[in-house]
Design a protein around this motif. Structure first.
Motif, PDB file in Angstrom:
ATOM      1  N   THR A  63       1.007  -1.244   0.030  1.00 36.89           N
ATOM      2  CA  THR A  63      -0.060   0.061  -0.011  1.00 36.89           C
ATOM      3  C   THR A  63       0.891   1.204   0.179  1.00 36.89           C
ATOM      4  OG1 THR A  63      -1.462  -1.237   1.313  1.00 36.89           O
ATOM      5  CG2 THR A  63      -1.895   1.357   1.208  1.00 36.89           C
ATOM      6  N   THR A  64       0.890   1.921  -1.105  1.00 35.18           N
ATOM      7  CA  THR A  64       1.693   3.107  -1.236  1.00 35.18           C
ATOM      8  C   THR A  64       0.714   4.337  -0.900  1.00 35.18           C
ATOM      9  OG1 THR A  64       3.233   2.046  -2.847  1.00 35.18           O
ATOM     10  CG2 THR A  64       3.165   4.497  -2.742  1.00 35.18           C
ATOM     11  N   ILE A  65       1.276   5.053   0.133  1.00 30.10           N
ATOM     12  CA  ILE A  65       0.404   6.351   0.389  1.00 30.10           C
ATOM     13  C   ILE A  65       1.381   7.673  -0.115  1.00 30.10           C
ATOM     14  CG2 ILE A  65      -0.653   7.657   2.231  1.00 30.10           C
ATOM     15  CD1 ILE A  65      -0.933   5.235   3.709  1.00 30.10           C
ATOM     16  N   ARG A  66       0.683   8.410  -1.088  1.00 25.75           N
ATOM     17  CA  ARG A  66       1.440   9.472  -1.706  1.00 25.75           C
ATOM     18  C   ARG A  66       1.118  10.579  -0.833  1.00 25.75           C
ATOM     19  NH1 ARG A  66       0.652   6.062  -6.360  1.00 25.75           N
ATOM     20  NH2 ARG A  66      -1.347   7.027  -6.691  1.00 25.75           N
ATOM     21  N   ASP A  67      -0.225  10.683  -0.507  1.00 25.22           N
ATOM     22  CA  ASP A  67      -0.958  11.812   0.301  1.00 25.22           C
ATOM     23  C   ASP A  67      -1.904  11.307   1.066  1.00 25.22           C
ATOM     24  OD1 ASP A  67      -0.950  14.292   1.469  1.00 25.22           O
ATOM     25  OD2 ASP A  67      -1.409  15.402  -0.594  1.00 25.22           O
ATOM     26  N   LEU A  68      -2.233  11.535   2.187  1.00 25.65           N
ATOM     27  CA  LEU A  68      -3.376  11.098   3.004  1.00 25.65           C
ATOM     28  C   LEU A  68      -3.591  11.843   4.279  1.00 25.65           C
ATOM     29  CD1 LEU A  68      -5.786   8.924   3.497  1.00 25.65           C
ATOM     30  CD2 LEU A  68      -4.040   7.906   5.013  1.00 25.65           C
ATOM     31  N   ASN A  69      -4.698  12.592   4.065  1.00 24.46           N
ATOM     32  CA  ASN A  69      -4.869  13.690   5.135  1.00 24.46           C
ATOM     33  C   ASN A  69      -6.248  13.677   5.852  1.00 24.46           C
ATOM     34  OD1 ASN A  69      -2.584  15.433   4.290  1.00 24.46           O
ATOM     35  ND2 ASN A  69      -4.086  16.399   2.572  1.00 24.46           N
ATOM     36  N   THR A  74      -4.529  -4.258   5.180  1.00 22.59           N
ATOM     37  CA  THR A  74      -4.108  -2.919   5.072  1.00 22.59           C
ATOM     38  C   THR A  74      -3.524  -2.496   6.349  1.00 22.59           C
ATOM     39  OG1 THR A  74      -6.526  -2.236   5.560  1.00 22.59           O
ATOM     40  CG2 THR A  74      -5.982  -2.445   3.246  1.00 22.59           C
ATOM     41  N   PRO A  75      -2.736  -1.367   6.112  1.00 23.27           N
ATOM     42  CA  PRO A  75      -1.912  -0.961   7.268  1.00 23.27           C
ATOM     43  C   PRO A  75      -2.493  -0.257   8.242  1.00 23.27           C
ATOM     44  CG  PRO A  75      -1.295   0.287   5.216  1.00 23.27           C
ATOM     45  CD  PRO A  75      -2.119  -0.620   5.150  1.00 23.27           C
ATOM     46  N   ILE A  76      -3.711   0.413   8.050  1.00 23.71           N
ATOM     47  CA  ILE A  76      -4.232   1.264   9.005  1.00 23.71           C
ATOM     48  C   ILE A  76      -5.874   0.790   9.153  1.00 23.71           C
ATOM     49  CG2 ILE A  76      -5.088   3.733   9.439  1.00 23.71           C
ATOM     50  CD1 ILE A  76      -2.750   4.596   7.647  1.00 23.71           C
ATOM     51  N   LYS A  77      -6.269   0.720  10.555  1.00 21.91           N
ATOM     52  CA  LYS A  77      -7.388   0.682  10.726  1.00 21.91           C
ATOM     53  C   LYS A  77      -8.193   1.593  11.417  1.00 21.91           C
ATOM     54  CE  LYS A  77      -6.524  -4.396  12.033  1.00 21.91           C
ATOM     55  NZ  LYS A  77      -7.486  -4.730  11.031  1.00 21.91           N
ATOM     56  N   TYR A  78      -9.465   1.817  11.298  1.00 25.36           N
ATOM     57  CA  TYR A  78     -10.036   2.814  11.877  1.00 25.36           C
ATOM     58  C   TYR A  78     -11.608   2.187  12.376  1.00 25.36           C
ATOM     59  CZ  TYR A  78     -13.191   7.010  12.683  1.00 25.36           C
ATOM     60  OH  TYR A  78     -13.755   8.175  13.239  1.00 25.36           O
ATOM     61  N   GLY A  79     -12.113   2.581  13.737  1.00 29.46           N
ATOM     62  CA  GLY A  79     -13.235   1.931  14.234  1.00 29.46           C
ATOM     63  C   GLY A  79     -13.189   0.356  14.238  1.00 29.46           C
ATOM     64  N   GLY A  80     -12.229  -0.295  14.391  1.00 26.85           N
ATOM     65  CA  GLY A  80     -11.978  -1.824  14.273  1.00 26.85           C
ATOM     66  C   GLY A  80     -12.089  -2.395  12.857  1.00 26.85           C
ATOM     67  N   ASP A  99     -10.188   1.183   3.347  1.00 26.38           N
ATOM     68  CA  ASP A  99     -10.045   0.977   1.953  1.00 26.38           C
ATOM     69  C   ASP A  99      -9.201   1.949   1.081  1.00 26.38           C
ATOM     70  OD1 ASP A  99     -10.359  -0.059  -0.732  1.00 26.38           O
ATOM     71  OD2 ASP A  99     -12.563   0.605  -0.793  1.00 26.38           O
ATOM     72  N   PHE A 100      -8.017   1.572   0.912  1.00 20.07           N
ATOM     73  CA  PHE A 100      -7.160   2.357   0.271  1.00 20.07           C
ATOM     74  C   PHE A 100      -7.371   2.258  -1.441  1.00 20.07           C
ATOM     75  CE2 PHE A 100      -5.109   1.956   4.284  1.00 20.07           C
ATOM     76  CZ  PHE A 100      -4.806   3.501   4.613  1.00 20.07           C
ATOM     77  N   SER A 101      -8.394   1.780  -1.840  1.00 15.28           N
ATOM     78  CA  SER A 101      -8.391   1.580  -3.264  1.00 15.28           C
ATOM     79  C   SER A 101      -9.102   2.844  -3.918  1.00 15.28           C
ATOM     80  CB  SER A 101      -9.449   0.708  -3.845  1.00 15.28           C
ATOM     81  OG  SER A 101     -10.787   0.838  -3.242  1.00 15.28           O
ATOM     82  N   SER A 143     -15.367   6.601   0.467  1.00  9.34           N
ATOM     83  CA  SER A 143     -15.253   7.727   1.118  1.00  9.34           C
ATOM     84  C   SER A 143     -15.320   7.854   2.458  1.00  9.34           C
ATOM     85  CB  SER A 143     -16.178   8.786   0.322  1.00  9.34           C
ATOM     86  OG  SER A 143     -17.614   8.617   0.697  1.00  9.34           O
ATOM     87  N   TYR A 144     -14.595   8.471   3.311  1.00  8.15           N
ATOM     88  CA  TYR A 144     -14.593   8.617   4.676  1.00  8.15           C
ATOM     89  C   TYR A 144     -14.601  10.063   5.124  1.00  8.15           C
ATOM     90  CZ  TYR A 144     -12.775   3.718   4.282  1.00  8.15           C
ATOM     91  OH  TYR A 144     -12.468   2.492   4.048  1.00  8.15           O
ATOM     92  N   PRO A 145     -15.610  10.157   5.945  1.00 13.90           N
ATOM     93  CA  PRO A 145     -15.975  11.768   6.434  1.00 13.90           C
ATOM     94  C   PRO A 145     -14.775  12.338   7.168  1.00 13.90           C
ATOM     95  CG  PRO A 145     -16.996  10.161   7.968  1.00 13.90           C
ATOM     96  CD  PRO A 145     -16.556   9.388   6.843  1.00 13.90           C
ATOM     97  N   PHE A 146     -13.625  11.597   7.538  1.00  9.27           N
ATOM     98  CA  PHE A 146     -12.593  12.115   8.251  1.00  9.27           C
ATOM     99  C   PHE A 146     -11.389  12.354   7.406  1.00  9.27           C
ATOM    100  CE2 PHE A 146     -13.127   7.561   8.817  1.00  9.27           C
ATOM    101  CZ  PHE A 146     -11.790   7.119   8.681  1.00  9.27           C
ATOM    102  N   VAL A 147     -11.413  11.693   6.105  1.00  9.47           N
ATOM    103  CA  VAL A 147     -10.476  11.947   5.376  1.00  9.47           C
ATOM    104  C   VAL A 147     -10.535  12.875   4.410  1.00  9.47           C
ATOM    105  CG1 VAL A 147      -8.927  10.758   3.428  1.00  9.47           C
ATOM    106  CG2 VAL A 147      -9.824   9.431   5.628  1.00  9.47           C
ATOM    107  N   ASN A 148      -9.739  13.894   4.291  1.00 10.92           N
ATOM    108  CA  ASN A 148      -9.892  15.107   3.458  1.00 10.92           C
ATOM    109  C   ASN A 148      -9.382  14.780   2.098  1.00 10.92           C
ATOM    110  OD1 ASN A 148     -10.284  17.869   2.537  1.00 10.92           O
ATOM    111  ND2 ASN A 148      -7.991  18.249   2.981  1.00 10.92           N
ATOM    112  N   LYS A 149      -8.246  14.037   2.031  1.00  8.02           N
ATOM    113  CA  LYS A 149      -7.618  13.700   0.727  1.00  8.02           C
ATOM    114  C   LYS A 149      -6.951  12.287   0.947  1.00  8.02           C
ATOM    115  CE  LYS A 149      -3.996  15.428  -2.475  1.00  8.02           C
ATOM    116  NZ  LYS A 149      -3.035  16.400  -2.916  1.00  8.02           N
TER     117      LYS A 149
END
Length: 278
Positions: free
Chosen positions: A187-193, A216-222, A226-228, A232-238
Motif C-alpha cells: 500500500t503506497t500512500i502518496r498523500d493522506l490527510n 491494509t496497514p491502517i484501521k479505523y473503528g475496528g 479501504d485504500f483503493s 469515502s470517509y468523513p474524516f479523510v480530506n484527501k
C-alpha cells in the motif's frame, strides 16, 4: 504388415526431408500403434509461448482483482499452472524433433520399444547431463555438438536457474497440487490527510506499507481502511494511494510474475537458438 511397411517408408521419407531441408517447419514424429502423427514443432512452440505471455498478463490482472475478490485466487493458480505447461511443452517438442532427426536411427527396434518418449534434457550437474545425452540422444554429441551446446547452456550448472525453476514448479503441480503461494499487499500512500470537525489535523505522505496477505496497514473503528479510492470517509480530506497485491512461489521464495517472465524468456531464447541451428 502392409500398413507397417508403408509407415516405415513414410518415416524414412520425412526423415530424409528434414535432413535435406533443416530450416523447414517440419517437426517431430510420434509413432504409436503403427500410426504416424506429424506436428509442426516450431509453429506449435511459438503458439504455446505466445499463449504463455498472454497468461502472464492475466495472472497479473487476477492478482490485483483478488484485492477485492478472493474468489479470483483459484483461477490465478490455474492460469499459473497452464502458463508453466505452455513453457514446458516447446522444450519437449524440440527434444522429440532432435531425437527423431539425429538419434532415432542409432537405436535398435528393441531399444526404441523400451525407450519411450524423449524429453528435453534437464540435469543438475555437468556429468549427469553428459550421461543423459549419451543414453537418451545417442551420437548427438558426435553428429551435432552445436545442438548439445545449446541444450547445455540453459542448465543449472551453467548458472541458469529458469529451467530448474520450471521443472520444480511443473512437478509440484503434477504430483501434489496447484503450486502453493504466499502473498503480500503493498500500500503506497502518496498523500493522506485527516480532518476533524472540518479542520485538517495531520496526515501521511510518501510511504509504502508491506503487509502479509490481503490486509491494509491502517484501521479505523475496528475495520480496515479501504485504500483503493472507492470508499469515502468523513474524516479523510484527501487520499492519494495505490494498492498492489503480489504472490510468491512458496517453495522457491520468489515472486510469481517475474519468475514466470524469466521462464518464458528463457524458453523463447533456447527455442530461438535451436530454430536457427537445427
Amino acid at each position: 504388415m502392409k500398413k507397417e511397411k508403408s509407415v516405415k517408408l513414410y518415416l524414412s521419407y520425412v526423415r530424409i526431408f528434414t535432413q535435406n531441408y533443416p530450416n523447414k517447419d517440419i517437426i517431430y514424429l510420434i509413432t504409436k500403434n503403427k500410426d504416424v502423427f506429424v506436428i509442426e514443432w516450431l509453429d506449435d512452440s511459438k503458439a504455446c509461448l505466445d499463449t504463455a505471455a498472454v497468461m502472464i498478463e492475466e495472472v497479473e490482472q487476477l492478482a490485483q482483482q483478488s484485492i477485492k475478490d478472493e474468489s479470483a485466487i483459484p483461477y490465478l493458480k490455474v492460469k499459473i499452472k497452464n502458463c508453466l505447461e505452455n513453457c514446458r511443452s516447446p522444450l519437449d517438442y524440440v527434444a522429440n524433433y532432435i531425437f527423431d532427426t539425429y538419434c532415432r536411427n542409432n537405436y535398435t527396434k528393441k531399444e526404441l520399444h523400451k525407450f519411450g518418449k524423449p524429453y528435453f534434457p534437464i540435469r543438475k550437474t555437468d556429468s549427469l547431463f553428459d550421461i543423459c545425452i549419451r543414453d537418451n540422444f545417442r551420437n548427438l554429441l558426435n553428429s551435432r555438438s552445436d545442438i548439445v551446446d545449446i541444450l547445455k547452456s540453459c542448465q543449472q550448472f551453467k548458472n541458469s536457474t529458469w529451467l530448474q525453476d520450471l521443472t520444480s514448479l511443473i512437478n509440484e503441480n503434477k504430483h501434489r497440487n496447484l503450486t502453493k503461494q504466499n502473498d503480500e499487499t503493498h500500500t503506497t500512500i502518496r498523500d493522506l490527510n485527516f480532518t476533524h470537525g472540518g479542520v485538517e489535523i495531520g496526515g501521511i505522505s510518501n510511504i509504502t506499507f508491506v503487509t502479509s496477505g490481503h490486509t491494509t496497514p491502517i484501521k479505523y473503528g475496528g475495520g480496515n481502511l479501504d485504500f483503493s479510492g472507492e470508499t469515502s470517509y468523513p474524516f479523510v480530506n484527501k487520499m492519494d494511494t495505490d494498492v498492489k497485491r503480489y504472490f510468491f512461489f512458496r517453495d522457491l521464495g520468489r515472486p510469481v510474475t517475474p519468475t514466470l517472465k524469466e521462464i518464458l524468456e528463457g524458453t523463447r531464447d533456447v527455442i530461438g537458438k535451436l530454430e536457427k541451428t537445427i
